[in-house]
Design a protein around this motif. Structure first.
Motif, PDB file in Angstrom:
ATOM      1  N   ARG A  10      33.594  41.382  31.019  1.00 46.94           N
ATOM      2  CA  ARG A  10      35.032  41.592  31.210  1.00 46.94           C
ATOM      3  C   ARG A  10      35.739  40.287  30.846  1.00 46.94           C
ATOM      4  O   ARG A  10      35.315  39.213  31.247  1.00 46.94           O
ATOM      5  CB  ARG A  10      35.348  41.962  32.651  1.00 46.94           C
ATOM      6  CG  ARG A  10      36.834  42.091  32.918  1.00 46.94           C
ATOM      7  CD  ARG A  10      37.178  42.580  34.315  1.00 46.94           C
ATOM      8  NE  ARG A  10      36.375  41.962  35.350  1.00 46.94           N
ATOM      9  CZ  ARG A  10      35.796  42.648  36.335  1.00 46.94           C
ATOM     10  NH1 ARG A  10      35.899  43.946  36.416  1.00 46.94           N
ATOM     11  NH2 ARG A  10      35.098  42.004  37.251  1.00 46.94           N
ATOM     12  N   THR A  12      39.412  38.380  31.219  1.00 48.17           N
ATOM     13  CA  THR A  12      40.656  38.385  31.978  1.00 48.17           C
ATOM     14  C   THR A  12      41.477  37.179  31.545  1.00 48.17           C
ATOM     15  O   THR A  12      40.946  36.071  31.436  1.00 48.17           O
ATOM     16  CB  THR A  12      40.381  38.286  33.492  1.00 48.17           C
ATOM     17  OG1 THR A  12      39.528  39.369  33.866  1.00 48.17           O
ATOM     18  CG2 THR A  12      41.665  38.357  34.299  1.00 48.17           C
ATOM     19  N   THR A  14      43.759  34.413  32.543  1.00 51.70           N
ATOM     20  CA  THR A  14      44.009  33.778  33.842  1.00 51.70           C
ATOM     21  C   THR A  14      45.125  32.744  33.805  1.00 51.70           C
ATOM     22  O   THR A  14      45.544  32.264  34.854  1.00 51.70           O
ATOM     23  CB  THR A  14      42.730  33.098  34.363  1.00 51.70           C
ATOM     24  OG1 THR A  14      42.316  32.103  33.418  1.00 51.70           O
ATOM     25  CG2 THR A  14      41.619  34.122  34.573  1.00 51.70           C
ATOM     26  N   HIS A  26      49.964  39.036  24.611  1.00 51.51           N
ATOM     27  CA  HIS A  26      49.127  39.010  25.809  1.00 51.51           C
ATOM     28  C   HIS A  26      49.839  38.285  26.944  1.00 51.51           C
ATOM     29  O   HIS A  26      50.704  37.434  26.705  1.00 51.51           O
ATOM     30  CB  HIS A  26      47.789  38.313  25.528  1.00 51.51           C
ATOM     31  CG  HIS A  26      46.884  39.100  24.640  1.00 51.51           C
ATOM     32  ND1 HIS A  26      46.640  40.442  24.802  1.00 51.51           N
ATOM     33  CD2 HIS A  26      46.150  38.714  23.564  1.00 51.51           C
ATOM     34  CE1 HIS A  26      45.797  40.859  23.884  1.00 51.51           C
ATOM     35  NE2 HIS A  26      45.491  39.820  23.110  1.00 51.51           N
ATOM     36  N   GLY A  29      46.930  38.087  33.579  1.00 53.39           N
ATOM     37  CA  GLY A  29      46.571  39.252  34.386  1.00 53.39           C
ATOM     38  C   GLY A  29      45.945  40.382  33.592  1.00 53.39           C
ATOM     39  O   GLY A  29      45.327  41.269  34.176  1.00 53.39           O
ATOM     40  N   GLU A  30      46.086  40.374  32.278  1.00 53.85           N
ATOM     41  CA  GLU A  30      45.461  41.429  31.465  1.00 53.85           C
ATOM     42  C   GLU A  30      43.949  41.311  31.535  1.00 53.85           C
ATOM     43  O   GLU A  30      43.404  40.211  31.569  1.00 53.85           O
ATOM     44  CB  GLU A  30      45.866  41.299  29.998  1.00 53.85           C
ATOM     45  CG  GLU A  30      47.179  41.924  29.659  1.00 53.85           C
ATOM     46  CD  GLU A  30      47.425  41.868  28.152  1.00 53.85           C
ATOM     47  OE1 GLU A  30      47.317  42.931  27.511  1.00 53.85           O
ATOM     48  OE2 GLU A  30      47.706  40.771  27.647  1.00 53.85           O
ATOM     49  N   THR A  31      43.277  42.451  31.548  1.00 53.90           N
ATOM     50  CA  THR A  31      41.820  42.475  31.515  1.00 53.90           C
ATOM     51  C   THR A  31      41.359  43.408  30.404  1.00 53.90           C
ATOM     52  O   THR A  31      42.055  44.368  30.058  1.00 53.90           O
ATOM     53  CB  THR A  31      41.202  42.928  32.856  1.00 53.90           C
ATOM     54  OG1 THR A  31      41.629  44.259  33.128  1.00 53.90           O
ATOM     55  CG2 THR A  31      41.594  42.015  33.992  1.00 53.90           C
ATOM     56  N   ASP A  33      37.614  45.192  28.611  1.00 50.88           N
ATOM     57  CA  ASP A  33      36.176  45.376  28.493  1.00 50.88           C
ATOM     58  C   ASP A  33      35.825  44.928  27.078  1.00 50.88           C
ATOM     59  O   ASP A  33      36.350  45.472  26.098  1.00 50.88           O
ATOM     60  CB  ASP A  33      35.804  46.842  28.699  1.00 50.88           C
ATOM     61  CG  ASP A  33      34.325  47.073  28.509  1.00 50.88           C
ATOM     62  OD1 ASP A  33      33.903  47.195  27.324  1.00 50.88           O
ATOM     63  OD2 ASP A  33      33.586  47.128  29.492  1.00 50.88           O
ATOM     64  N   THR A  69      29.977  33.338  34.494  1.00 51.20           N
ATOM     65  CA  THR A  69      31.369  33.217  34.055  1.00 51.20           C
ATOM     66  C   THR A  69      31.518  32.087  33.042  1.00 51.20           C
ATOM     67  O   THR A  69      30.728  31.153  33.003  1.00 51.20           O
ATOM     68  CB  THR A  69      32.332  32.950  35.229  1.00 51.20           C
ATOM     69  OG1 THR A  69      32.052  31.664  35.775  1.00 51.20           O
ATOM     70  CG2 THR A  69      32.234  34.008  36.297  1.00 51.20           C
ATOM     71  N   GLU A  71      35.088  30.083  31.315  1.00 52.28           N
ATOM     72  CA  GLU A  71      36.528  30.002  31.102  1.00 52.28           C
ATOM     73  C   GLU A  71      36.780  29.215  29.820  1.00 52.28           C
ATOM     74  O   GLU A  71      36.136  28.196  29.571  1.00 52.28           O
ATOM     75  CB  GLU A  71      37.215  29.333  32.288  1.00 52.28           C
ATOM     76  CG  GLU A  71      38.711  29.530  32.280  1.00 52.28           C
ATOM     77  CD  GLU A  71      39.363  29.161  33.599  1.00 52.28           C
ATOM     78  OE1 GLU A  71      40.309  29.855  33.984  1.00 52.28           O
ATOM     79  OE2 GLU A  71      38.925  28.185  34.228  1.00 52.28           O
ATOM     80  N   PHE A  83      41.346  32.338  29.131  1.00 55.39           N
ATOM     81  CA  PHE A  83      40.556  33.538  29.389  1.00 55.39           C
ATOM     82  C   PHE A  83      39.379  33.206  30.289  1.00 55.39           C
ATOM     83  O   PHE A  83      38.826  32.110  30.229  1.00 55.39           O
ATOM     84  CB  PHE A  83      39.985  34.099  28.079  1.00 55.39           C
ATOM     85  CG  PHE A  83      40.990  34.767  27.202  1.00 55.39           C
ATOM     86  CD1 PHE A  83      41.088  36.140  27.153  1.00 55.39           C
ATOM     87  CD2 PHE A  83      41.833  34.013  26.396  1.00 55.39           C
ATOM     88  CE1 PHE A  83      42.009  36.763  26.327  1.00 55.39           C
ATOM     89  CE2 PHE A  83      42.757  34.623  25.563  1.00 55.39           C
ATOM     90  CZ  PHE A  83      42.845  36.005  25.525  1.00 55.39           C
ATOM     91  N   LYS A  84      38.975  34.188  31.084  1.00 58.76           N
ATOM     92  CA  LYS A  84      37.723  34.089  31.841  1.00 58.76           C
ATOM     93  C   LYS A  84      36.853  35.257  31.398  1.00 58.76           C
ATOM     94  O   LYS A  84      37.277  36.420  31.456  1.00 58.76           O
ATOM     95  CB  LYS A  84      37.969  34.156  33.340  1.00 58.76           C
ATOM     96  CG  LYS A  84      36.666  34.080  34.141  1.00 58.76           C
ATOM     97  CD  LYS A  84      36.899  33.892  35.622  1.00 58.76           C
ATOM     98  CE  LYS A  84      37.077  35.203  36.290  1.00 58.76           C
ATOM     99  NZ  LYS A  84      37.116  35.121  37.742  1.00 58.76           N
TER     100      LYS A  84
END
Length: 92
Positions: A10, A12, A14, A26, A29-31, A33, A69, A71, A83-84
């Protein structure tokens, strides 16, 4: 859900660095897949994301980042979106 043997990823948004808005629209808060929504993500961001996703998918870790994770920022000099990327566990 796992597709084949690769873990799901995923992405996200951030944060953002810079005063302008994202050229692709963009926002924080958008995520997404990574496998099914790749076409919605800015190509510049995807170019930056790929090495991190590859590291995560093959079990690697990044110094100073929690396991599973990564970032990173996109490469847009006007506004670098943060992004994360994270491995999605099967129980999620």
């Amino acid at each position: 859900m796992t597709r084949g043997k690769r873990p799901d990823i995923r992405l996200t948004i951030t944060g953002k660095l810079g005063k302008m808005g994202c050229h692709r629209g963009h926002h924080v808060g958008e995520t997404f897949d990574y496998d099914t929504e790749r076409g919605r993500i800015c190509p510049m961001a995807l170019h930056c994301a790929f090495p991190y996703i590859d590291i995560l998918r093959y079990g690697g870790t990044l110094p100073g980042q929690p396991e599973g994770t990564a970032e990173f920022c996109c490469s847009d000099a006007d506004v670098a979106m943060v992004f994360k990327a994270e491995v999605i566990k099967e129980e999620e």
